[in-house]
Motif scaffolding. Structure first.
Motif, PDB file in Angstrom:
ATOM      1  N   MET A  57       0.645   1.073  -1.364  1.00 35.23           N
ATOM      2  CA  MET A  57      -0.321   0.664  -2.387  1.00 35.23           C
ATOM      3  C   MET A  57       0.323  -0.226  -3.444  1.00 35.23           C
ATOM      4  SD  MET A  57      -3.309   1.457  -1.621  1.00 35.23           S
ATOM      5  CE  MET A  57      -4.074   1.091  -3.191  1.00 35.23           C
ATOM      6  N   ALA A  58       1.653  -0.356  -3.402  1.00 37.56           N
ATOM      7  CA  ALA A  58       2.317  -1.261  -4.341  1.00 37.56           C
ATOM      8  C   ALA A  58       1.865  -2.703  -4.128  1.00 37.56           C
ATOM      9  CB  ALA A  58       3.831  -1.161  -4.198  1.00 37.56           C
ATOM     10  N   GLN A  61      -4.046  -5.612  -4.412  1.00 38.04           N
ATOM     11  CA  GLN A  61      -4.550  -6.754  -5.169  1.00 38.04           C
ATOM     12  C   GLN A  61      -5.988  -6.485  -5.613  1.00 38.04           C
ATOM     13  OE1 GLN A  61      -3.886 -10.805  -3.670  1.00 38.04           O
ATOM     14  NE2 GLN A  61      -2.554  -9.988  -2.075  1.00 38.04           N
ATOM     15  N   PRO A  62      -6.407  -7.180  -6.692  1.00 42.86           N
ATOM     16  CA  PRO A  62      -5.702  -8.144  -7.525  1.00 42.86           C
ATOM     17  C   PRO A  62      -4.448  -7.548  -8.159  1.00 42.86           C
ATOM     18  CG  PRO A  62      -8.063  -8.270  -7.931  1.00 42.86           C
ATOM     19  CD  PRO A  62      -7.833  -7.060  -7.092  1.00 42.86           C
ATOM     20  N   MET A  63      -3.399  -8.362  -8.239  1.00 39.52           N
ATOM     21  CA  MET A  63      -2.117  -7.919  -8.782  1.00 39.52           C
ATOM     22  C   MET A  63      -1.869  -8.617 -10.114  1.00 39.52           C
ATOM     23  SD  MET A  63       1.728  -8.103  -7.096  1.00 39.52           S
ATOM     24  CE  MET A  63       1.361  -6.894  -5.813  1.00 39.52           C
ATOM     25  N   PHE A  93      11.655  -6.932  -9.911  1.00 42.92           N
ATOM     26  CA  PHE A  93      10.530  -6.725  -9.001  1.00 42.92           C
ATOM     27  C   PHE A  93      10.306  -5.241  -8.770  1.00 42.92           C
ATOM     28  CE2 PHE A  93      12.192 -10.922  -8.192  1.00 42.92           C
ATOM     29  CZ  PHE A  93      11.043 -11.704  -8.085  1.00 42.92           C
ATOM     30  N   ALA A  94       9.038  -4.871  -8.671  1.00 40.42           N
ATOM     31  CA  ALA A  94       8.668  -3.469  -8.464  1.00 40.42           C
ATOM     32  C   ALA A  94       8.175  -3.209  -7.053  1.00 40.42           C
ATOM     33  CB  ALA A  94       7.591  -3.063  -9.476  1.00 40.42           C
ATOM     34  N   THR A  95       7.944  -4.291  -6.247  1.00 39.64           N
ATOM     35  CA  THR A  95       7.406  -4.136  -4.897  1.00 39.64           C
ATOM     36  C   THR A  95       8.238  -4.950  -3.924  1.00 39.64           C
ATOM     37  OG1 THR A  95       5.924  -6.068  -4.760  1.00 39.64           O
ATOM     38  CG2 THR A  95       5.127  -4.171  -6.009  1.00 39.64           C
ATOM     39  N   GLN A  96       7.939  -4.805  -2.647  1.00 35.44           N
ATOM     40  CA  GLN A  96       8.551  -5.612  -1.591  1.00 35.44           C
ATOM     41  C   GLN A  96       7.558  -6.658  -1.078  1.00 35.44           C
ATOM     42  OE1 GLN A  96      11.869  -5.248  -0.659  1.00 35.44           O
ATOM     43  NE2 GLN A  96      11.843  -3.911  -2.456  1.00 35.44           N
TER      44      GLN A  96
END
Length: 632
Positions: A57-58, A61-63, A93-96
């Motif tokens: 869920m990381a 979107q919308p992000m 960065f918090a996501t991949q």
């Protein structure tokens, strides 16, 4: 791969309108959905997600990041390299996901970031500090970006049906673009900003749009234009083939990045075979690799005897589907609804079936060979442009070699004379004789003249070799963008993502800068690719001179039910009432088809699709209620 939608307005946006738009895009993103609204309610963004990278869920979107909010459809293949570069500049960065990289890149470099992306994308970034919406489309136009600029409202979406759900967007359509497409399927629908719906426009490949949030005025410019590198013109075939092989290998490497299963489409040609063999090299022998192919057993259209060489050499797991006329007739309403516009041949239905098979087998991402023919000179008709750029002293020998290997590549004198006749005279001769197989004969005389004029060949830029100019136009303006629309709609209809290694701007810039002899010299189509794949691609595939294409036996299909369907369409009173068709000529065409002129199946396909589109797409759209985009 996803579906995006949004509304910016001078009054508060109706959130139900954006939800209605994203419902129309559910097939593009079955894994997740999201809606974001600005504090004043005058901006709303919607998203449907097909999870490919960072499926947690990381990646929702919308992000949002630092007062920037984005909805994004596609993939940024070089996001790993960009993230590393940005991290070295101090970004965290918090996501991949590649979506977060887009926001960080825009925050760091502004709209210049788009030129750094290697990918397929259509995106919108709400830049609240600068009070603007920034939108962009990838260089080839792999991903669609449609928009409607109406008084007091700006709306955008991935598909027509989402925009047509809004009451502010008229469902009226223009006939001439449809007829231009029917006459020459590379024109009319994808080669200009205007679309078949006057209320809807599209960003063209390589463009960006900036919208002022207060005035709702927008401007469009290009962030990328194809340029030829004059320094490459002197390369020989050996060095060019080696450099090209490295570029293509890297393009495949980038497009193998995925957190879900990746496979390939397979035909009997050079393009898909090259991709599969390079993918196998990159993945190693121990990784299962699924390939999907459409077959037409018992016909000349079946390519399996050649395709199996690639499948065996790659150790691929093969999945086959056999599209047919009965299936097309049964699927026609859903097929045309998914494609949103008429399609040029039964090949697009076969593609639709291949993607459906991939869904059934659980493979989400497919690599395909689209783009190689346009960039590298894969069609025989390009030989005329090639010869036009050759020195007079060498042209005669080359022409003889081309005619020997490709007998149908160049016009014979009779064909040339026929094309030179004025359209009205050709139309009159066809009506009097009841012969001919040009779609213009099936239109009223006035419309035929309009279509012929609108579809006239544009001039070739004087500073480009004729072949290079033709390939560039077909790659970025006419032929390929149409095929990319088919690929997008047919894959998304089944929630599949199709990735195209040949549609890498580095490959286009390199190949179109070379001496044209390296592309089509020595009486070879795609000479550069053939040389680059020596020792990699099975020789029966690499040295297969004729191009068959992924074409079903369309003439046979017309003897299996399509002729009767075409006759029903032509006999229906609505066909004559449309006011554009020369009804008598089409009735004669059906009779001629049944008497043995099978080539007319290709012409009869056109009204079958256009009238089918009126019924199955436009009719369904008009039967559905619309939703106001803004609140009272």
């Amino acid at each position: 791969m996803c579906g995006i939608a949004g509304i910016i307005a001078k009054r508060p946006v109706n959130p139900q309108a954006v939800e209605a738009m994203t419902r129309k895009l559910a097939h593009r993103g079955p894994d997740d959905q999201g809606l974001w609204r600005s504090g004043d309610g005058k901006a709303a963004l919607g998203h449907r997600r097909l999870s490919i990278l960072d499926t947690s869920m990381a990646g929702h979107q919308p992000m949002a990041r630092d007062d920037l909010v984005t909805v994004f459809n596609g993939e940024i293949y070089n996001f790993v390299e960009l993230r590393t570069e940005l991290a070295e500049l101090g970004e965290t960065f918090a996501t991949q996901s590649d979506t977060e990289v887009i926001l960080a890149a825009y925050g760091r470099w502004g709209t210049d970031c788009f030129a750094r992306f290697n990918g397929m994308f259509a995106l919108a970034i709400l830049d609240q500090p600068r009070n603007r919406l920034v939108c962009a489309r990838d260089r080839f136009g792999e991903k669609p970006f449609l928009f409607a600029a109406r008084p007091g409202l700006f709306a955008f979406a991935s598909e027509y049906k989402a925009l047509l759900a809004l009451s502010e967007v008229s469902r009226d359509f223009e006939l001439l673009p449809l007829l231009r497409f029917a006459h020459r399927p590379a024109t009319g629908l994808d080669d200009q900003r205007a679309t078949v719906f006057p209320a809807i426009s599209q960003l063209l490949p390589g463009e960006r749009l900036i919208l002022d949030l207060d005035s709702l005025e927008h401007r469009i410019d290009r962030y990328w234009t194809l340029r030829r590198d004059q320094g490459l013109a002197g390369l020989g075939i050996d060095e060019a083939a080696e450099r090209f092989r490295d570029l293509l290998t890297d393009s495949v490497r980038l497009r193998l990045r995925s957190d879900v299963a990746v496979g390939s489409c397979l035909s009997g040609g050079l393009d898909s075979g090259s991709i599969i063999m390079l993918a196998r090299r990159l993945l190693g022998d121990g990784v299962p690799y699924h390939v999907f192919t459409g077959r037409f057993p018992g016909t000349k259209a079946d390519e399996w005897e050649v395709a199996r060489h690639t499948a065996l050499a790659a150790g691929a797991i093969v999945h086959q589907v056999e599209p047919g006329a009965a299936g097309l007739l049964a699927d026609l309403p859903d097929f045309l609804w998914a494609n949103e516009l008429p399609v040029g041949s039964a090949s697009q239905y076969a593609q639709y079936c291949v993607f459906r098979l991939a869904k059934e087998m659980g493979v989400t991402v497919l690599l395909d060979g689209q783009g190689a023919d346009e960039i590298l000179g894969g069609y025989e008709q390009y030989f005329a442009r090639y010869l036009a750029g050759r020195p007079e002293t060498e042209r005669a020998d080359e022409e003889r070699a081309i005619r020997a290997r490709y007998p149908g590549a160049l016009d014979n004198p009779r064909q040339a004379l026929s094309k030179a006749l004025p359209p009205r005279l050709r139309h009159w001769l066809a009506r009097v004789s009841g012969r001919g197989s040009d779609l213009l004969f099936g239109l009223t005389a006035d419309l035929a003249a309009q279509v012929a004029l609108a579809n006239a060949e544009p001039p070739v830029p004087e500073n480009w070799p004729p072949l290079s100019a033709e390939l560039a136009r077909d790659s970025f303006a006419t032929h390929l963008p149409v095929l990319l629309r088919y690929g997008d709609r047919n894959s998304m209809a089944h929630s599949r993502e199709v990735r195209l290694p040949f549609c890498d701007h580095r490959i286009a810039e390199f190949a179109l800068s070379l001496d044209p002899r390296l592309l089509m010299g020595d009486a070879q189509t795609k000479r550069l690719l053939r040389e680059a794949m020596k020792g990699i691609l099975p020789e029966p595939v690499r040295s297969r001179w004729n191009k068959q294409g992924f074409l079903p036996p369309q003439e046979l299909w017309f003897t299996q039910g399509l002729a009767e369907e075409a006759e029903r369409v032509i006999e229906d009173p609505s066909f004559a009432a449309a006011g554009c068709w020369n009804v008598g000529w089409w009735k004669s065409a059906v009779k001629r088809l049944r008497s043995g002129e099978g080539h007319l199946a290709w012409m009869l396909w056109r009204p079958l699709m256009i009238e089918g589109w009126r019924r199955h797409f436009l009719g369904r759209i008009n039967a559905e209620p619309s939703v106001p985009g803004v609140l009272p």
